[in-house]
Design a protein around this motif. Structure first.
Motif, mmCIF file in Angstrom:
data_model
loop_
_atom_site.group_PDB
_atom_site.id
_atom_site.type_symbol
_atom_site.label_atom_id
_atom_site.label_comp_id
_atom_site.label_asym_id
_atom_site.label_seq_id
_atom_site.Cartn_x
_atom_site.Cartn_y
_atom_site.Cartn_z
ATOM 1 N N ASP A 130 0.668 -1.219 -0.093
ATOM 2 C CA ASP A 130 0.127 0.027 0.138
ATOM 3 C C ASP A 130 0.842 1.279 -0.115
ATOM 4 O OD1 ASP A 130 -2.357 -2.078 2.143
ATOM 5 O OD2 ASP A 130 -2.486 -1.198 0.189
ATOM 6 N N THR A 131 2.261 1.070 0.120
ATOM 7 C CA THR A 131 2.852 2.150 0.015
ATOM 8 C C THR A 131 2.914 3.024 -1.308
ATOM 9 O OG1 THR A 131 4.625 1.554 1.816
ATOM 10 C CG2 THR A 131 5.322 2.956 0.259
ATOM 11 N N ALA A 132 2.472 4.148 -1.349
ATOM 12 C CA ALA A 132 2.476 5.297 -2.460
ATOM 13 C C ALA A 132 2.163 6.621 -1.907
ATOM 14 C CB ALA A 132 1.205 4.516 -3.298
ATOM 15 N N VAL A 133 1.961 7.297 -3.026
ATOM 16 C CA VAL A 133 1.469 8.847 -2.696
ATOM 17 C C VAL A 133 0.293 8.597 -3.169
ATOM 18 C CG1 VAL A 133 1.436 10.991 -3.505
ATOM 19 C CG2 VAL A 133 3.584 9.761 -3.595
ATOM 20 N N TYR A 134 -0.956 8.892 -2.410
ATOM 21 C CA TYR A 134 -2.140 9.034 -2.533
ATOM 22 C C TYR A 134 -2.939 10.442 -2.858
ATOM 23 C CZ TYR A 134 -2.463 4.288 -0.536
ATOM 24 O OH TYR A 134 -2.155 3.072 -0.341
ATOM 25 N N TYR A 135 -3.719 10.473 -3.872
ATOM 26 C CA TYR A 135 -3.907 11.674 -4.407
ATOM 27 C C TYR A 135 -5.554 11.941 -4.186
ATOM 28 C CZ TYR A 135 0.490 11.889 -6.778
ATOM 29 O OH TYR A 135 1.714 12.001 -7.038
ATOM 30 N N CYS A 136 -6.042 12.937 -3.710
ATOM 31 C CA CYS A 136 -7.356 13.054 -3.669
ATOM 32 C C CYS A 136 -7.838 13.476 -5.114
ATOM 33 C CB CYS A 136 -7.706 14.507 -2.719
ATOM 34 S SG CYS A 136 -9.449 14.524 -2.482
ATOM 35 N N TYR A 137 -9.137 13.126 -5.545
ATOM 36 C CA TYR A 137 -9.659 13.263 -6.770
ATOM 37 C C TYR A 137 -11.110 13.745 -6.877
ATOM 38 C CZ TYR A 137 -12.081 11.170 -10.764
ATOM 39 O OH TYR A 137 -12.649 10.922 -12.148
ATOM 40 N N ALA A 138 -11.157 14.594 -7.499
ATOM 41 C CA ALA A 138 -12.510 15.044 -7.870
ATOM 42 C C ALA A 138 -13.114 15.313 -9.106
ATOM 43 C CB ALA A 138 -12.713 16.531 -7.090
ATOM 44 N N LYS A 139 -14.208 15.055 -9.640
ATOM 45 C CA LYS A 139 -14.707 15.261 -10.965
ATOM 46 C C LYS A 139 -16.030 15.985 -11.068
ATOM 47 C CE LYS A 139 -15.732 12.400 -15.282
ATOM 48 N NZ LYS A 139 -15.694 11.191 -15.657
ATOM 49 N N ASN A 140 -16.057 16.763 -11.855
ATOM 50 C CA ASN A 140 -17.367 17.197 -11.970
ATOM 51 C C ASN A 140 -18.468 16.521 -12.761
ATOM 52 O OD1 ASN A 140 -16.586 19.815 -10.619
ATOM 53 N ND2 ASN A 140 -16.143 21.170 -12.734
ATOM 54 N N GLY A 141 -19.817 16.960 -12.601
ATOM 55 C CA GLY A 141 -20.690 16.401 -13.449
ATOM 56 C C GLY A 141 -21.013 16.939 -14.874
ATOM 57 N N PHE A 142 -21.999 16.982 -15.387
ATOM 58 C CA PHE A 142 -22.480 17.452 -16.858
ATOM 59 C C PHE A 142 -22.444 18.816 -16.420
ATOM 60 C CE2 PHE A 142 -24.485 17.232 -20.661
ATOM 61 C CZ PHE A 142 -25.101 18.295 -20.799
ATOM 62 N N PRO A 143 -22.004 19.804 -17.461
ATOM 63 C CA PRO A 143 -21.510 19.407 -18.932
ATOM 64 C C PRO A 143 -19.928 19.182 -18.978
ATOM 65 C CG PRO A 143 -21.918 21.693 -18.726
ATOM 66 C CD PRO A 143 -22.329 21.405 -17.446
ATOM 67 N N ASP A 144 -19.071 19.907 -18.066
ATOM 68 C CA ASP A 144 -17.850 19.976 -18.272
ATOM 69 C C ASP A 144 -16.841 18.707 -18.008
ATOM 70 O OD1 ASP A 144 -18.007 21.821 -15.866
ATOM 71 O OD2 ASP A 144 -16.689 20.069 -15.488
ATOM 72 N N PHE A 145 -17.320 17.930 -16.842
ATOM 73 C CA PHE A 145 -16.803 16.650 -16.324
ATOM 74 C C PHE A 145 -15.436 16.928 -16.123
ATOM 75 C CE2 PHE A 145 -20.406 13.989 -17.010
ATOM 76 C CZ PHE A 145 -21.115 14.408 -18.075
ATOM 77 N N MET A 146 -14.836 18.024 -15.655
ATOM 78 C CA MET A 146 -13.488 18.563 -15.402
ATOM 79 C C MET A 146 -12.812 17.458 -14.186
ATOM 80 S SD MET A 146 -13.092 22.424 -16.018
ATOM 81 C CE MET A 146 -11.510 22.360 -15.393
ATOM 82 N N VAL A 147 -11.807 17.274 -14.169
ATOM 83 C CA VAL A 147 -10.857 16.480 -12.968
ATOM 84 C C VAL A 147 -10.011 17.336 -12.385
ATOM 85 C CG1 VAL A 147 -9.647 14.478 -12.762
ATOM 86 C CG2 VAL A 147 -11.450 14.375 -14.412
ATOM 87 N N PHE A 148 -10.117 17.054 -11.362
ATOM 88 C CA PHE A 148 -9.205 17.881 -10.230
ATOM 89 C C PHE A 148 -8.391 16.883 -9.567
ATOM 90 C CE2 PHE A 148 -10.853 21.866 -11.646
ATOM 91 C CZ PHE A 148 -12.434 21.623 -11.731
ATOM 92 N N TRP A 149 -7.154 17.430 -9.138
ATOM 93 C CA TRP A 149 -6.154 16.769 -8.406
ATOM 94 C C TRP A 149 -5.658 17.243 -7.214
ATOM 95 C CZ3 TRP A 149 -6.269 11.266 -9.191
ATOM 96 C CH2 TRP A 149 -6.550 10.961 -10.447
#
Length: 116
Positions: free
Chosen positions: A87-106
């Motif tokens: 499980d050793t790793a760098v863990y990233y928080c993730y967010a994704k918009n809904g319709f219409p742009d579906f942009m992803v953020f880290w």
């Protein structure tokens, strides 16, 4: 834009637990999915767990991790139990918009190290 800030990483021994937290700010009303990915050295980034109207876990979680989301506080947490060296790793928080742009953020990522 959505800003994501992680906290709670660190170093533990095998079998121990850690809780990661992620706080979102900015245009959070557009966010549909929040969750966690991880990236180990020399490997590609991979899904750990996400939470929207449903919950999705990677197979390697095997019931050890639990994702929770607070929609009023715009946070997503990952409770990790029975941690393994893999499980050793760098863990990233993730967010994704809904319709219409579906942009992803880290988020910037937070180190989790499991070692005896």
């Amino acid at each position: 834009q959505v800003e994501l800030v992680e906290s709670g990483g660190g170093s533990v021994q095998p079998g121990q637990s850690l809780r990661l937290s992620c706080a979102a700010s900015g245009k959070v009303l557009s966010v549909n999915v929040m969750g966690w990915y991880r990236q180990a050295p020399g490997k590609e980034r991979e899904l750990v767990a996400t939470r929207s109207s449903y919950t999705d876990y990677a197979p390697f979680v095997k019931g050890r991790f639990t994702i929770s989301r607070d929609y009023t506080k715009n946070t997503v947490d990952l409770e990790m139990n029975n941690l393994e060296p893999g499980d050793t790793a760098v863990y990233y928080c993730y967010a994704k918009n809904g319709f219409p742009d579906f942009m992803v953020f880290w988020g910037r990522g937070i180190q989790v190290t499991v070692s005896s």
